[in-house]
Design a protein around this motif. Structure first.
Motif, PDB file in Angstrom:
ATOM      1  N   THR A 166       0.830  -1.203   0.000  1.00 42.66           N
ATOM      2  CA  THR A 166       0.000   0.000   0.000  1.00 42.66           C
ATOM      3  C   THR A 166       0.864   1.253   0.000  1.00 42.66           C
ATOM      4  O   THR A 166       0.614   2.212  -0.746  1.00 42.66           O
ATOM      5  N   ILE A 167       1.892   1.256   0.843  1.00 44.15           N
ATOM      6  CA  ILE A 167       2.812   2.394   0.884  1.00 44.15           C
ATOM      7  C   ILE A 167       3.473   2.601  -0.477  1.00 44.15           C
ATOM      8  O   ILE A 167       3.603   3.726  -0.972  1.00 44.15           O
ATOM      9  N   SER A 168       3.873   1.513  -1.086  1.00 48.31           N
ATOM     10  CA  SER A 168       4.549   1.574  -2.383  1.00 48.31           C
ATOM     11  C   SER A 168       3.605   2.033  -3.497  1.00 48.31           C
ATOM     12  O   SER A 168       3.931   2.934  -4.272  1.00 48.31           O
ATOM     13  N   ASP A 169       2.430   1.422  -3.581  1.00 47.11           N
ATOM     14  CA  ASP A 169       1.496   1.712  -4.671  1.00 47.11           C
ATOM     15  C   ASP A 169       0.994   3.149  -4.647  1.00 47.11           C
ATOM     16  O   ASP A 169       0.812   3.770  -5.710  1.00 47.11           O
ATOM     17  N   TYR A 170       0.742   3.674  -3.454  1.00 42.77           N
ATOM     18  CA  TYR A 170       0.157   5.004  -3.340  1.00 42.77           C
ATOM     19  C   TYR A 170       1.191   6.070  -3.010  1.00 42.77           C
ATOM     20  O   TYR A 170       0.830   7.217  -2.763  1.00 42.77           O
TER      21      TYR A 170
END
Length: 582
Positions: A257-261
């Motif tokens: 989630t941290i990476s994607d957003y």
């Protein structure tokens, strides 16, 4: 003072199409058929419309001082339900939907304590919610659904058209934050509008430029509610969420989630760092870009420097900044924020002499010195917050490096517990005994119950004054756990029990010792194992915490005081020395 509902409504007017919150749901398969996570995003305009519609219904049924309990799953409906309480000017009570893994007795006890006029839930959770409410002496009068799509009124007016902004004094209650305490006597912290507004300013002062946040911490937990949800929305940020269960099943989902957003701020308790280190594979790491993460607030339980080091090393190749993990200190009674290091400083730790710490003094030693304890700094007091370290018996302020009880004062500190005047007087009315005739720094102060020391203006937390057991970010009273174990044995005169936490590989684990009778100790190994397994299941069922080790010992072996009380610290030391194992 800008109320939270005013801040969100303002963003909805100015940037209606800006994303407010995204939920990545791992319960349903994606278009590919895999459970990769299905995102649902609400803009600030959509969020404001949904919340106004529910708030208007609340205002028809409930008055400004009425309590309204939020019993929703961790999903968009929870956010809509809780924000609707703030929009309506009622006193929200963030709880959780009834779950198989959580003891419903405590949920009933909290609802009975706050006596809500209404309950907000969802269609999916309604059957189990009704079961909980049916057993109450005074069930709430109104059941509202946060997942109902807004519909127009019969006269054609838009849903929520009759909503009126509440007139709120700064001292008016915003919500009740129930702490993880005794199942028999839950305590709700009285969070005022002023407290919430001050906390939001203090947190935003720490990282004013944060644009995208991410969290998996439960909404009913003060950490997840204030830092994970309310503060980002007050600032007009985009907040992205996965459920706690999604994280437990696969910690990679949180990092993904941290990476994607391209999240720049996230929050987590200490235990999740080890979960990521141990369970995220090298193949998964190759899919992660964590370079956007500037601040990872680590709080809600004691922060271990070793856990931070391992996390930084494990994800360095993913672009993680070594200064991102940042230990902070806060508690529900202070609407969360108390201390934090400067942004981009990261984790600062030092080694201290073990014997000196045991004697109540913090004496720094060079790294590598034998018989030392490595402690992290929780940073400096937040804006407007004062911190003192006090002799808990004499109430004198202690000098730097002396260990005592941590006392706190500031605009974010609540005024007490709901319907608990004696407990309120004990915790929220601390008075310092003046060291000099012109010393006016007397109080009132919040007595946190935590032990620590100040050094160079920075707070270090060393333990718990009252032996709270903290596992996975939750507080558990050891006497409650001990009583559960004793009752589960089913004997008229069970032996003493001792419950405490130990640090194993950077993670706090619950240990339970139980004095058993001769028949049980002399039984076949399979029978003893079955009893131990049953006792561990009962603790998990009633308290929502796993028992790492449950040891049966002979009667009279556990250390106790002259008055017969259990000496948990001594029992912990004996356990760590292996004295209770063959």
């Amino acid at each position: 003072m800008e109320h939270l509902f005013e801040a969100i409504a303002r963003t909805a007017r100015e940037r209606a199409e800006a994303p407010a919150m995204t939920f990545v749901d791992y319960r349903v398969p994606s278009a590919s058929g895999r459970r990769d996570g299905v995102p649902t995003t609400l803009t600030y305009g959509e969020l404001d419309r949904r919340v106004r519609a529910l708030a208007a219904r609340l205002q028809r049924h409930c008055g400004p001082t009425d309590r309204v309990a939020v019993l929703c799953p961790h999903e968009p409906a929870y956010v809509i339900g809780f924000l609707a309480c703030l929009y309506a000017g009622v006193v929200g009570v963030p709880l959780h939907a009834p779950e198989v893994v959580r003891d419903r007795a405590r949920l009933r006890a909290v609802i009975s304590d706050c006596r809500p006029e209404g309950v907000i839930t969802t269609g999916r959770a309604a059957p189990s919610v009704r079961q909980v409410l049916a057993d109450l002496d005074r069930p709430p009068r109104h059941l509202l659904y946060a997942d109902d799509p807004p519909a127009g009124d019969q006269d054609g007016a838009p849903a929520g058209a009759d909503w009126r902004p509440p007139e709120l004094a700064p001292e008016a209650l915003a919500y009740l934050q129930y702490t993880s305490g005794s199942t028999g006597a839950p305590a709700g912290v009285r969070i005022s509008q002023r407290n919430l507004s001050a906390a939001n300013r203090q947190i935003r002062d720490h990282f004013p430029d944060s644009a995208v946040t991410a969290s998996w911490v439960p909404f009913f937990h003060d950490f997840g509610l204030v830092c994970g949800l309310l503060n980002p929305l007050a600032a007009g940020s985009h907040t992205v969420h996965i459920s706690p269960m999604a994280f437990v099943q696969d910690p990679y989902r949180w990092l993904r989630t941290i990476s994607d957003y391209q999240v720049d701020w996230s929050i987590t308790p200490n235990f999740s760092l080890a979960q990521c280190v141990n369970r995220v594979t090298d193949e998964q790491k190759r899919t992660l870009d964590l370079s956007s993460l500037r601040l990872l607030t680590v709080a809600a339980e004691p922060v271990r420097a070793e856990a931070v080091d391992a996390f930084v090393a494990a994800f360095a190749d993913c672009g993680l900044r070594p200064t991102a993990p940042t230990p902070c200190y806060g508690l529900a009674e202070a609407t969360l924020p108390v201390t934090a290091p400067p942004l981009d400083e990261g984790t600062v730790d030092r080694h201290f002499d073990r014997a000196a710490l045991a004697a109540g003094r913090a004496e720094p030693r060079p790294d590598g010195t034998p018989d030392t304890v490595r402690l992290v700094s929780c940073g400096l007091p937040r804006t407007g917050v004062s911190v003192r370290v006090v002799d808990p018996a004499a109430h004198h302020r202690l000098a730097d490096g002396e260990i005592g009880e941590i006392w706190v004062r500031g605009p974010n500190v609540a005024d007490g517990y709901w319907a608990r005047p004696d407990r309120t007087a004990e915790v929220f009315a601390g008075r310092l005994r003046p060291a000099a005739a012109d010393d006016t720094d007397d109080g009132p102060w919040l007595r946190t119950g935590d032990l620590g020391f100040l050094l160079d203006g920075r707070l270090h937390v060393t333990g718990r004054l009252k032996d709270l057991v903290i596992v996975r970010g939750r507080n558990h009273y050891p006497d409650d756990i001990e009583i559960t174990v004793q009752q589960a044995v089913g004997e008229p005169n069970p032996g003493l029990a001792a419950a405490f936490a130990v640090d194993l590989d950077g993670t706090e684990r619950l240990i339970v010792l139980l004095e058993a009778n001769r028949d049980l100790l002399g039984a076949e190994p399979a029978a003893r194992d079955a009893t131990r397994a049953a006792l561990r299941r009962e603790v998990t069922r009633r308290h929502g915490v796993d028992v790492h080790d449950l040891v049966l010992v002979r009667r009279g072996l556990l250390a106790r005081t002259s008055s017969g009380k259990i000496r948990r610290g001594t029992c912990r030391d004996q356990y760590l020395r292996g004295e209770f194992h063959p």
